[in-house]
Design a protein around this motif. Structure first.
Motif, PDB file in Angstrom:
ATOM      1  N   VAL A   9       0.845  -1.199   0.000  1.00 43.70           N
ATOM      2  CA  VAL A   9       0.000   0.000   0.000  1.00 43.70           C
ATOM      3  C   VAL A   9       0.876   1.242   0.000  1.00 43.70           C
ATOM      4  O   VAL A   9       0.647   2.180  -0.763  1.00 43.70           O
ATOM      5  N   ALA A  10       1.909   1.249   0.818  1.00 43.01           N
ATOM      6  CA  ALA A  10       2.820   2.395   0.866  1.00 43.01           C
ATOM      7  C   ALA A  10       3.518   2.590  -0.479  1.00 43.01           C
ATOM      8  O   ALA A  10       3.682   3.720  -0.938  1.00 43.01           O
ATOM      9  N   GLU A  11       3.908   1.493  -1.115  1.00 45.79           N
ATOM     10  CA  GLU A  11       4.540   1.584  -2.429  1.00 45.79           C
ATOM     11  C   GLU A  11       3.561   2.115  -3.464  1.00 45.79           C
ATOM     12  O   GLU A  11       3.927   2.934  -4.316  1.00 45.79           O
ATOM     13  N   THR A  12       2.316   1.672  -3.399  1.00 46.27           N
ATOM     14  CA  THR A  12       1.292   2.139  -4.337  1.00 46.27           C
ATOM     15  C   THR A  12       1.047   3.631  -4.160  1.00 46.27           C
ATOM     16  O   THR A  12       0.912   4.366  -5.143  1.00 46.27           O
ATOM     17  N   VAL A  13       1.008   4.091  -2.916  1.00 47.53           N
ATOM     18  CA  VAL A  13       0.829   5.523  -2.644  1.00 47.53           C
ATOM     19  C   VAL A  13       2.029   6.311  -3.169  1.00 47.53           C
ATOM     20  O   VAL A  13       1.865   7.367  -3.782  1.00 47.53           O
ATOM     21  N   ALA A  14       3.234   5.782  -2.968  1.00 48.70           N
ATOM     22  CA  ALA A  14       4.439   6.464  -3.463  1.00 48.70           C
ATOM     23  C   ALA A  14       4.423   6.571  -4.983  1.00 48.70           C
ATOM     24  O   ALA A  14       4.764   7.622  -5.546  1.00 48.70           O
ATOM     25  N   VAL A  15       4.002   5.514  -5.654  1.00 43.86           N
ATOM     26  CA  VAL A  15       3.906   5.550  -7.126  1.00 43.86           C
ATOM     27  C   VAL A  15       2.848   6.555  -7.563  1.00 43.86           C
ATOM     28  O   VAL A  15       3.049   7.315  -8.518  1.00 43.86           O
ATOM     29  N   ALA A  16       1.732   6.596  -6.858  1.00 43.69           N
ATOM     30  CA  ALA A  16       0.668   7.546  -7.203  1.00 43.69           C
ATOM     31  C   ALA A  16       1.138   8.988  -7.001  1.00 43.69           C
ATOM     32  O   ALA A  16       0.837   9.866  -7.816  1.00 43.69           O
TER      33      ALA A  16
END
Length: 83
Positions: A9-16
């Protein structure tokens, strides 16, 4: 298993966030390229409209992820409180 989910989830937020930053940078560059002539109107071409849509989509994606992450955190806090 929870750690992997939180990490993804943290990685997905960082990519977003990166996607939104890139879209905003591209839009800023396009707007800076406009001629700075007082009283001169600029018409949005298809490329500019596409940039605007990229920013809107990226911002909405990040907002949804932030809401989901906030709800997940709130649920964990609520679940950890003594009953």
């Amino acid at each position: 298993m929870t750690m992997a989910t939180n990490g993804s989830v943290a990685e997905t937020v960082a990519v977003a966030r990166k996607s939104l930053d890139d879209a905003c940078d591209d839009l800023d560059d396009a707007v800076r390229a406009f001629p700075d002539v007082p009283g001169d109107d600029v018409m949005a071409n298809p490329g500019l409209v596409a940039l605007l849509l990229r920013v809107v989509v990226a911002r909405r994606r990040l907002s949804c992820l932030d809401l989901s992450l906030g709800a997940e955190r709130a649920g964990r806090v609520w679940a950890s409180m003594p009953q």
